[in-house]
Design an enzyme around this catalytic site. Structure first.
Site, PDB file in Angstrom:
ATOM      1  N   HIS A  24      62.577  68.281  24.819  1.00  0.00           N
ATOM      2  CA  HIS A  24      63.551  67.193  24.622  1.00  0.00           C
ATOM      3  C   HIS A  24      63.357  66.034  25.598  1.00  0.00           C
ATOM      4  O   HIS A  24      62.911  64.976  25.222  1.00  0.00           O
ATOM      5  CB  HIS A  24      65.005  67.688  24.682  1.00  0.00           C
ATOM      6  CG  HIS A  24      65.336  68.649  23.595  1.00  0.00           C
ATOM      7  ND1 HIS A  24      65.422  68.274  22.274  1.00  0.00           N
ATOM      8  CD2 HIS A  24      65.581  69.978  23.627  1.00  0.00           C
ATOM      9  CE1 HIS A  24      65.716  69.338  21.542  1.00  0.00           C
ATOM     10  NE2 HIS A  24      65.812  70.384  22.333  1.00  0.00           N
ATOM     11  N   GLU A  47      68.230  67.831  27.978  1.00  0.00           N
ATOM     12  CA  GLU A  47      68.907  67.826  26.674  1.00  0.00           C
ATOM     13  C   GLU A  47      70.393  67.616  26.970  1.00  0.00           C
ATOM     14  O   GLU A  47      71.215  68.503  26.748  1.00  0.00           O
ATOM     15  CB  GLU A  47      68.666  69.153  25.941  1.00  0.00           C
ATOM     16  CG  GLU A  47      69.137  69.142  24.491  1.00  0.00           C
ATOM     17  CD  GLU A  47      68.978  70.520  23.821  1.00  0.00           C
ATOM     18  OE1 GLU A  47      68.664  71.504  24.515  1.00  0.00           O
ATOM     19  OE2 GLU A  47      69.183  70.594  22.591  1.00  0.00           O
TER      20      GLU A  47
HETATM   21 ZN   LIG Z   1      64.725  74.016  21.713  1.00  0.00          ZN
END
Ligand SMILES: [Zn+2]
Ligand SMILES: *[C@@H]1O[C@H](CO)[C@@H](O)[C@H](O)[C@H]1NC(C)=O
Ligand SMILES: *[C@@H]1O[C@H](CO)[C@@H](O)[C@H](O)[C@H]1NC(C)=O
Ligand SMILES: *[C@@H]1O[C@H](CO)[C@@H](O)[C@H](O)[C@H]1NC(C)=O
Ligand SMILES: *[C@@H]1O[C@H](CO)[C@@H](O)[C@H](O)[C@H]1NC(C)=O
Ligand SMILES: *[C@@H]1O[C@H](CO)[C@@H](O)[C@H](O)[C@H]1NC(C)=O
Ligand SMILES: *[C@@H]1O[C@H](CO)[C@@H](O)[C@H](O)[C@H]1NC(C)=O
Length: 502
Positions: free
Chosen positions: A377, A352
């Site tokens: 992510h 992320e």
């Molecule tokens: Zn999260």
């Protein structure tokens, strides 16, 4: 591997045409290539029934209209786009669509903050104080709570409301402390990644005293499941900190209580709504913790796995990746489960980040080394060919959260989100919403809109949506026998959805 086979085929076909001196470019070859790309997409091989084809035709008409808009909505910040998204016919359809499971949502960002203010803060014994850095804290107590440093004196909210001329304004301001959602220009309100993460963490702290009050804790999870259920989701895996919860007299409950409360609440919810499948918990710890202290948390996770096998799904580390510790610093603690033959699974947040080459940018590969079951992510995946290959080969899906990535400033125009490319090559992934209450989003429908319209536009179709929904069950932590049941339940809902929307 698959790609290489494709390229060989493409080269051969091209050279064959050239040597045979056939018309170039050859329209049939063009058709072949177009078909080949279409079949590689997520949903590209899904065969549609006649009814589904009919709905698909309708959907593609709606998509054409959506693409013809001057204000292409996934290119706008979600805070500006939301009212427009909500009035789009595609959104209406996505909301009714059985979307399967929500596999990446956090414990205290599931429920619309309006419920927290209008329901929870109106309960008796609710105290508030205002912090020096323009946030609030809440606490339920039978007597005046102990003073907090850097916070005003505690005031009973009931008394504050009695003295307030415009209570609606007060309540609106309370809501604004608990979410990033704002009507202001988001670019001005959150000029940088540091600012937006600071506000994000502030909002969690503002919520904390409300949701860790034991009676509210139960109701919050119940309300969270209800909001997801109403958004046509049948199963939820919640990332949960499993904090100590407290009672009015200041007494507290431990992790076991919290876990049991999740289990009981989920079971009760299924009893009330038999067409909901249930919920499981991924125990999370903040990645600020000292490595030596993580051992105890991992041991706690292994114990929970033994004591709550039905509800406990696994373990994860949360918090801002760029400022937190990289996974590798925790390798000692994270190696324990494998060494001890525990069944604990990992569901690591990783990648992320936009900061290529930093320590946090290494997390995806390390998560894969630790045999993570999914990647939270994986925003940086395109920049890591080995991680990408392993994720595809071992079917370790990404949990893609479009609105979260946009609001937390990894990408502005969602057409440029890496998942647009990953979807076009059939990479394993699911769509989720991360912290919907923080972003003013619904269960999954807003994120599905962004993914469906933003990641592929006219290349997407009903098959895309069908495979995304099925992925969410296929890649859940449920054991195979329960996955089969969940899939059958989803299929019944799906068939109904298709016939009702022709
Ligand atoms: Zn999260
Ligand atoms: C669809 O099938 C083709 C041919 O078998 C394969 O190359 C492609 O990867 C498949 N697509 C997906 C999304 O699974
Ligand atoms: C209170 O604020 C001061 C100054 O911002 C800070 O140094 C201190 O750590 C804060 N105390 C607590 C308990 O948060
Ligand atoms: C409170 O303020 C809002 C505007 O912020 C206004 O619409 C509303 O009428 C006011 N209510 C009262 C009771 O004054
Ligand atoms: C608050 O929510 C609880 C259940 O979650 C419900 O029983 C109660 O009626 C609600 N109260 C208000 C004032 O909405
Ligand atoms: C792991 O799970 C399997 C299957 O559910 C179970 O039979 C086994 O006892 C578990 N092992 C441990 C160490 O809990
Ligand atoms: C990951 O899985 C491999 C193969 O199953 C195993 O050899 C290895 O010990 C596992 N590693 C961890 C950290 O669990």
């Amino acid at each position: 591997m698959e790609l290489q086979r494709h390229s060989v085929a493409i080269l051969c076909v091209l050279s064959c045409f050239l040597t045979l001196g056939m018309s170039y470019p050859d329209p049939r070859q063009r058709e072949e290539f177009i078909k080949m790309e279409a079949s590689m997409r997520i949903g590209g091989n899904v065969s549609l029934s006649p009814e589904e084809q009919q709905l698909d035709a309708h959907l593609s008409k709606l998509m054409l209209e959506e693409m013809a808009r001057e204000d292409f909505l996934p290119a706008l910040h979600f805070f500006k786009a939301r009212p427009l998204i909500r009035s789009s016919p595609i959104y209406g359809l996505l909301q009714k669509m059985p979307k399967g499971a929500a596999l990446h949502v956090h414990d205290f960002a599931m429920v619309d903050v309006e419920w927290l203010v209008r329901n929870v803060t109106y309960r008796p014994h609710c105290y508030i104080c205002y912090t020096d850095d323009r946030s609030v804290r809440f606490y339920f107590s039978s007597g005046l709570p102990k003073p907090l440093s850097n916070c005003s004196t505690w005031t009973l909210l009931e008394q504050l409301r009695a003295k307030t001329v415009n209570v609606t304004d007060l309540d609106d301001s309370l809501m604004s402390y608990m979410t990033l959602w704002t009507l202001e220009d988001p670019e001005l309100a959150y000029p940088s990644l540091t600012v937006v993460w600071k506000r994000f963490e502030q909002a969690f702290k503002a919520t904390w005293g409300l949701v860790t009050y034991a009676p509210v804790f139960k109701d919050y999870f119940h309300e969270g499941l209800l909001q997801f259920y109403r958004d046509n989701i049948l199963y939820v895996e919640v990332r949960a900190l499993l904090p100590e919860t407290y009672e009015l007299d200041g007494s507290t409950h431990d992790t076991e209580w919290t876990m049991k409360t999740y289990q009981d609440t989920a079971r009760q919810f299924v009893e009330e709504n038999p067409d909901f499948f249930g919920a499981r918990v991924i125990f999370t710890v903040n990645r600020e913790i000292y490595p030596a202290l993580l051992t105890k948390e991992v041991q706690k996770a292994m114990k929970l796995q033994v004591d709550f096998p039905e509800t406990m799904a696994g373990f994860d580390l949360v918090g801002q990746e760029d400022t937190g510790r990289p996974l590798w610093e925790y390798k000692e603690a994270l190696s324990l489960p494998a060494a001890q033959g525990s069944n604990l699974s990992y569901f690591f947040h990783a990648g992320e980040t936009d900061l290529q080459g930093t320590k946090s940018d290494q997390n995806m590969l390390d998560a894969l080394l630790f045999n993570t079951s999914r990647i939270g992510h994986g925003f940086a995946l395109l920049r890591h060919p080995v991680a990408k290959m392993l994720s595809k080969m071992n079917a370790v899906p990404l949990e893609v959260c479009p609105i979260s990535n946009q609001v937390l400033k990894l990408v502005k125009d969602l057409r440029n989100h890496p998942a647009a490319a990953l979807m076009s090559e059939g990479h394993p992934l699911v769509i989720s919403s991360d912290d919907p209450s923080m972003f003013g989003a619904s269960g999954l429908s807003d994120d599905f809109y962004e993914a469906f319209v933003g990641f592929g536009g006219l290349s997407n179709h009903l098959g895309t949506l069908k495979e995304l929904a099925m992925n969410s069950i296929r890649y859940s932590s449920l054991p195979p026998n329960l996955q089969e049941k969940a899939m059958a339940l989803w299929q019944r809902k799906w068939n109904k959805f298709v016939t009702e929307n022709l």
